[in-house]
Design a protein around this motif. Structure first.
Motif, PDB file in Angstrom:
ATOM      1  N   GLN A 151     -19.226 -35.023 -28.524  1.00  0.00           N
ATOM      2  CA  GLN A 151     -17.807 -35.122 -28.871  1.00  0.00           C
ATOM      3  C   GLN A 151     -17.116 -33.777 -28.639  1.00  0.00           C
ATOM      4  OE1 GLN A 151     -18.248 -36.614 -32.890  1.00  0.00           O
ATOM      5  NE2 GLN A 151     -17.577 -38.679 -32.297  1.00  0.00           N
ATOM      6  N   TYR A 152     -17.804 -32.692 -29.003  1.00  0.00           N
ATOM      7  CA  TYR A 152     -17.250 -31.363 -28.764  1.00  0.00           C
ATOM      8  C   TYR A 152     -17.211 -31.067 -27.267  1.00  0.00           C
ATOM      9  CZ  TYR A 152     -16.932 -26.270 -28.686  1.00  0.00           C
ATOM     10  OH  TYR A 152     -16.558 -24.975 -28.417  1.00  0.00           O
ATOM     11  N   ALA A 153     -18.291 -31.425 -26.546  1.00  0.00           N
ATOM     12  CA  ALA A 153     -18.333 -31.182 -25.105  1.00  0.00           C
ATOM     13  C   ALA A 153     -17.229 -31.948 -24.385  1.00  0.00           C
ATOM     14  CB  ALA A 153     -19.705 -31.575 -24.550  1.00  0.00           C
ATOM     15  N   ARG A 154     -16.891 -33.124 -24.874  1.00  0.00           N
ATOM     16  CA  ARG A 154     -15.823 -33.901 -24.230  1.00  0.00           C
ATOM     17  C   ARG A 154     -14.474 -33.209 -24.360  1.00  0.00           C
ATOM     18  NH1 ARG A 154     -14.300 -40.346 -25.174  1.00  0.00           N
ATOM     19  NH2 ARG A 154     -12.994 -40.515 -23.288  1.00  0.00           N
ATOM     20  N   LYS A 155     -14.261 -32.526 -25.473  1.00  0.00           N
ATOM     21  CA  LYS A 155     -13.020 -31.774 -25.626  1.00  0.00           C
ATOM     22  C   LYS A 155     -12.949 -30.636 -24.609  1.00  0.00           C
ATOM     23  CE  LYS A 155     -12.558 -32.779 -30.573  1.00  0.00           C
ATOM     24  NZ  LYS A 155     -12.536 -32.193 -31.940  1.00  0.00           N
ATOM     25  N   LEU A 156     -14.110 -30.046 -24.318  1.00  0.00           N
ATOM     26  CA  LEU A 156     -14.144 -28.952 -23.353  1.00  0.00           C
ATOM     27  C   LEU A 156     -14.049 -29.459 -21.916  1.00  0.00           C
ATOM     28  CD1 LEU A 156     -17.039 -26.797 -24.892  1.00  0.00           C
ATOM     29  CD2 LEU A 156     -14.573 -26.536 -25.237  1.00  0.00           C
ATOM     30  N   ALA A 157     -14.647 -30.631 -21.655  1.00  0.00           N
ATOM     31  CA  ALA A 157     -14.674 -31.176 -20.287  1.00  0.00           C
ATOM     32  C   ALA A 157     -14.448 -32.679 -20.349  1.00  0.00           C
ATOM     33  CB  ALA A 157     -16.014 -30.852 -19.624  1.00  0.00           C
ATOM     34  N   PRO A 158     -13.209 -33.121 -20.524  1.00  0.00           N
ATOM     35  CA  PRO A 158     -12.929 -34.555 -20.729  1.00  0.00           C
ATOM     36  C   PRO A 158     -13.249 -35.437 -19.529  1.00  0.00           C
ATOM     37  CG  PRO A 158     -10.887 -33.294 -20.510  1.00  0.00           C
ATOM     38  CD  PRO A 158     -11.984 -32.293 -20.624  1.00  0.00           C
ATOM     39  N   GLU A 159     -13.395 -34.854 -18.324  1.00  0.00           N
ATOM     40  CA  GLU A 159     -13.673 -35.643 -17.128  1.00  0.00           C
ATOM     41  C   GLU A 159     -15.113 -35.481 -16.655  1.00  0.00           C
ATOM     42  OE1 GLU A 159     -11.210 -37.696 -15.509  1.00  0.00           O
ATOM     43  OE2 GLU A 159     -10.381 -37.335 -17.506  1.00  0.00           O
ATOM     44  N   ASN A 160     -15.978 -35.014 -17.504  1.00  0.00           N
ATOM     45  CA  ASN A 160     -17.381 -34.814 -17.140  1.00  0.00           C
ATOM     46  C   ASN A 160     -18.139 -36.124 -17.352  1.00  0.00           C
ATOM     47  OD1 ASN A 160     -20.284 -34.154 -17.459  1.00  0.00           O
ATOM     48  ND2 ASN A 160     -19.581 -32.044 -17.251  1.00  0.00           N
ATOM     49  N   GLY A 161     -18.595 -36.750 -16.255  1.00  0.00           N
ATOM     50  CA  GLY A 161     -19.260 -38.048 -16.344  1.00  0.00           C
ATOM     51  C   GLY A 161     -20.563 -37.998 -17.114  1.00  0.00           C
ATOM     52  N   GLU A 162     -21.309 -36.897 -16.988  1.00  0.00           N
ATOM     53  CA  GLU A 162     -22.579 -36.782 -17.703  1.00  0.00           C
ATOM     54  C   GLU A 162     -22.346 -36.712 -19.206  1.00  0.00           C
ATOM     55  OE1 GLU A 162     -26.772 -34.313 -17.223  1.00  0.00           O
ATOM     56  OE2 GLU A 162     -24.911 -33.423 -16.493  1.00  0.00           O
ATOM     57  N   VAL A 163     -21.342 -35.953 -19.608  1.00  0.00           N
ATOM     58  CA  VAL A 163     -21.002 -35.861 -21.031  1.00  0.00           C
ATOM     59  C   VAL A 163     -20.596 -37.229 -21.567  1.00  0.00           C
ATOM     60  CG1 VAL A 163     -19.292 -34.947 -22.654  1.00  0.00           C
ATOM     61  CG2 VAL A 163     -20.361 -33.431 -20.988  1.00  0.00           C
ATOM     62  N   LEU A 164     -19.774 -37.945 -20.830  1.00  0.00           N
ATOM     63  CA  LEU A 164     -19.318 -39.263 -21.273  1.00  0.00           C
ATOM     64  C   LEU A 164     -20.486 -40.239 -21.397  1.00  0.00           C
ATOM     65  CD1 LEU A 164     -16.112 -39.469 -19.065  1.00  0.00           C
ATOM     66  CD2 LEU A 164     -16.165 -39.327 -21.564  1.00  0.00           C
ATOM     67  N   GLY A 165     -21.425 -40.184 -20.450  1.00  0.00           N
ATOM     68  CA  GLY A 165     -22.577 -41.072 -20.514  1.00  0.00           C
ATOM     69  C   GLY A 165     -23.449 -40.798 -21.728  1.00  0.00           C
ATOM     70  N   LEU A 166     -23.701 -39.526 -22.006  1.00  0.00           N
ATOM     71  CA  LEU A 166     -24.517 -39.165 -23.165  1.00  0.00           C
ATOM     72  C   LEU A 166     -23.789 -39.475 -24.470  1.00  0.00           C
ATOM     73  CD1 LEU A 166     -25.992 -35.779 -21.892  1.00  0.00           C
ATOM     74  CD2 LEU A 166     -27.212 -37.947 -22.157  1.00  0.00           C
ATOM     75  N   LEU A 167     -22.480 -39.306 -24.475  1.00  0.00           N
ATOM     76  CA  LEU A 167     -21.695 -39.672 -25.654  1.00  0.00           C
ATOM     77  C   LEU A 167     -21.813 -41.166 -25.917  1.00  0.00           C
ATOM     78  CD1 LEU A 167     -19.582 -39.090 -27.841  1.00  0.00           C
ATOM     79  CD2 LEU A 167     -17.810 -39.295 -26.090  1.00  0.00           C
ATOM     80  N   GLY A 168     -21.756 -41.968 -24.862  1.00  0.00           N
ATOM     81  CA  GLY A 168     -21.921 -43.409 -25.019  1.00  0.00           C
ATOM     82  C   GLY A 168     -23.280 -43.774 -25.568  1.00  0.00           C
ATOM     83  N   ARG A 169     -24.313 -43.122 -25.065  1.00  0.00           N
ATOM     84  CA  ARG A 169     -25.673 -43.422 -25.540  1.00  0.00           C
ATOM     85  C   ARG A 169     -25.815 -43.091 -27.019  1.00  0.00           C
ATOM     86  NH1 ARG A 169     -31.445 -42.230 -24.586  1.00  0.00           N
ATOM     87  NH2 ARG A 169     -32.357 -43.509 -26.240  1.00  0.00           N
ATOM     88  N   ALA A 170     -25.348 -41.917 -27.429  1.00  0.00           N
ATOM     89  CA  ALA A 170     -25.462 -41.525 -28.835  1.00  0.00           C
ATOM     90  C   ALA A 170     -24.693 -42.490 -29.736  1.00  0.00           C
ATOM     91  CB  ALA A 170     -24.960 -40.097 -29.021  1.00  0.00           C
ATOM     92  N   ALA A 171     -23.480 -42.842 -29.326  1.00  0.00           N
ATOM     93  CA  ALA A 171     -22.683 -43.768 -30.128  1.00  0.00           C
ATOM     94  C   ALA A 171     -23.354 -45.135 -30.216  1.00  0.00           C
ATOM     95  CB  ALA A 171     -21.284 -43.899 -29.526  1.00  0.00           C
ATOM     96  N   ASP A 172     -23.918 -45.598 -29.117  1.00  0.00           N
ATOM     97  CA  ASP A 172     -24.577 -46.906 -29.102  1.00  0.00           C
ATOM     98  C   ASP A 172     -25.771 -46.924 -30.038  1.00  0.00           C
ATOM     99  OD1 ASP A 172     -25.228 -49.498 -28.369  1.00  0.00           O
ATOM    100  OD2 ASP A 172     -26.303 -48.896 -26.568  1.00  0.00           O
ATOM    101  N   GLU A 173     -26.589 -45.879 -29.994  1.00  0.00           N
ATOM    102  CA  GLU A 173     -27.777 -45.824 -30.859  1.00  0.00           C
ATOM    103  C   GLU A 173     -27.403 -45.802 -32.335  1.00  0.00           C
ATOM    104  OE1 GLU A 173     -30.925 -46.029 -30.198  1.00  0.00           O
ATOM    105  OE2 GLU A 173     -31.031 -45.793 -28.015  1.00  0.00           O
ATOM    106  N   LEU A 174     -26.236 -45.259 -32.637  1.00  0.00           N
ATOM    107  CA  LEU A 174     -25.791 -45.164 -34.030  1.00  0.00           C
ATOM    108  C   LEU A 174     -24.994 -46.381 -34.475  1.00  0.00           C
ATOM    109  CD1 LEU A 174     -24.733 -41.409 -34.007  1.00  0.00           C
ATOM    110  CD2 LEU A 174     -26.694 -42.387 -35.213  1.00  0.00           C
ATOM    111  N   GLY A 175     -24.881 -47.371 -33.587  1.00  0.00           N
ATOM    112  CA  GLY A 175     -24.163 -48.585 -33.944  1.00  0.00           C
ATOM    113  C   GLY A 175     -22.657 -48.486 -33.806  1.00  0.00           C
ATOM    114  N   LYS A 176     -22.164 -47.422 -33.179  1.00  0.00           N
ATOM    115  CA  LYS A 176     -20.726 -47.259 -32.962  1.00  0.00           C
ATOM    116  C   LYS A 176     -20.375 -47.917 -31.624  1.00  0.00           C
ATOM    117  CE  LYS A 176     -20.807 -42.891 -35.510  1.00  0.00           C
ATOM    118  NZ  LYS A 176     -20.048 -43.304 -36.696  1.00  0.00           N
ATOM    119  N   THR A 177     -20.381 -49.231 -31.612  1.00  0.00           N
ATOM    120  CA  THR A 177     -20.328 -49.992 -30.370  1.00  0.00           C
ATOM    121  C   THR A 177     -19.045 -49.773 -29.583  1.00  0.00           C
ATOM    122  OG1 THR A 177     -21.748 -51.674 -31.395  1.00  0.00           O
ATOM    123  CG2 THR A 177     -20.563 -52.300 -29.383  1.00  0.00           C
TER     124      THR A 177
END
Length: 336
Positions: free
Chosen positions: A88-114
């Motif tokens: 979430q912090y990395a996205r603020k620094l680089a909002p168009e970074n595809g790798e950051v967005l993918g990892l953010l999605g994975r973390a949210a999914d594992e935590l049930g934040k669908t």
């Protein structure tokens, strides 16, 4: 004579002021491009470090499932909570970074934040495209839609995640095959799996090959192609020998099922292949009791066959049977 001198000095000054702009500094002048990299990606180094830490945290969380799946639930969540915060912090620094967005999605999914996971995955695909995002993003997005009950949308995304067999592509391959089979397209489901399997018998079953091969046995069994399913399992047992049970235990512990009750079907077939019939019977019964599941009747067939075998087999003979390997520990179902 003073006026010519003053005029000459003025002209020289004018020429100096009118000298063309030398343009941006050269690579050598700015230290191998660091200047312009800082202009375009001012936080690149910090984001890269956060991505590395997040990947390491997720790797530890995934490997914990292979040791003790029940113990690993709470520690895994802590790792993914840390990963979510970093991304979430990395996205603020680089909002168009595809790798950051993918990892953010994975973390949210594992935590049930669908919903947060869907938004991050779809943003990653918009930024870099489905092909570059790869099965780790596109496949996981398809799996989410399957869990939400939107099978058609899930299949559309999962089709885009297909490719040569590797650790990232194996889960989407399996999920696509199961989704197609549940829609009545069993032939297509079998083809999806067979197309990535080696034509000659593999000398070694990697974890991804074990998952795809065992899923093929599951799909064949559900389609009542019992001899074909047995042939797949027999090849695996011949190659893996004493590691058959352990290898599949690790593979299935790391698998996220769509729908969640599929775990009981997979474990039922595994225990049955290991001649561990009490454990197998429990899993078939749990699957059959999960509601209006697509293959409830097939699970009941297995359950009744085990009961018939136990009635026909003397207790002493059953006691002398040596299992292929020690029973895998009970696996706690993963978060749906």
């Amino acid at each position: 004579m003073r006026w010519p001198c003053i005029l000459a000095i003025s002209l020289a000054a004018s020429r100096a002021e009118a000298k063309p702009d030398p343009g941006p500094p050269t690579r050598a002048a700015v230290g191998n491009g660091d200047f312009w990299r800082e202009v375009v990606e001012p936080h690149a180094d910090e984001v890269r470090a956060l991505v590395t830490k997040t990947r390491n945290a997720m790797k530890i969380a995934d490997e914990a499932l292979q040791t003790d799946a029940e113990w690993a639930v709470e520690p895994r969540m802590r790792y993914f909570e840390a990963a979510l915060g970093m991304m979430q912090y990395a996205r603020k620094l680089a909002p168009e970074n595809g790798e950051v967005l993918g990892l953010l999605g994975r973390a949210a999914d594992e935590l049930g934040k669908t919903r947060q996971a869907i938004e991050a995955y779809e943003a990653a695909i918009r930024v870099v495209g489905a092909e570059k995002a790869g099965p780790e993003v596109v496949g996981r997005l398809g799996a989410i839609y399957l869990r939400l009950g939107d099978r058609d949308a899930g299949i559309r995304w999962l089709r885009q995640a297909q490719g040569p067999l590797n650790p990232s592509s194996a889960p989407p391959l399996v999920q696509l095959a199961n989704a197609l089979a549940s829609r009545g397209e069993v032939t297509q489901a079998i083809e999806v799996l067979q197309n990535v399997l080696p034509t000659a018998g593999p000398g070694y079953y990697s974890q991804e090959l074990s998952l795809v091969s065992f899923t093929l046995a599951v799909v064949l069994d559900r389609d009542e192609q019992r001899s074909a399913a047995f042939e797949v399992l027999d090849k695996m047992k011949t190659s893996l020998q004493q590691q058959f049970g352990t290898q599949l235990q690790n593979v299935l512990a790391m698998t996220r099922y769509s729908p969640a009750e599929d775990q009981h079907y997979y474990l039922g077939l595994l225990y049955e292949a290991l001649d561990q019939y009490p454990e197998a019977r429990t899993e078939w019964a749990l699957y059959a009791a999960s509601g209006d599941t697509p293959w409830r009747a097939r699970a009941l067939d297995h359950l009744h066959a085990i009961d018939a075998q136990r009635r026909a087999k003397p207790v002493k003979a059953a006691a002398t049977t040596t299992p292929v390997t020690a029973p895998p520990p009970r696996l706690r179902p993963r978060r749906p």
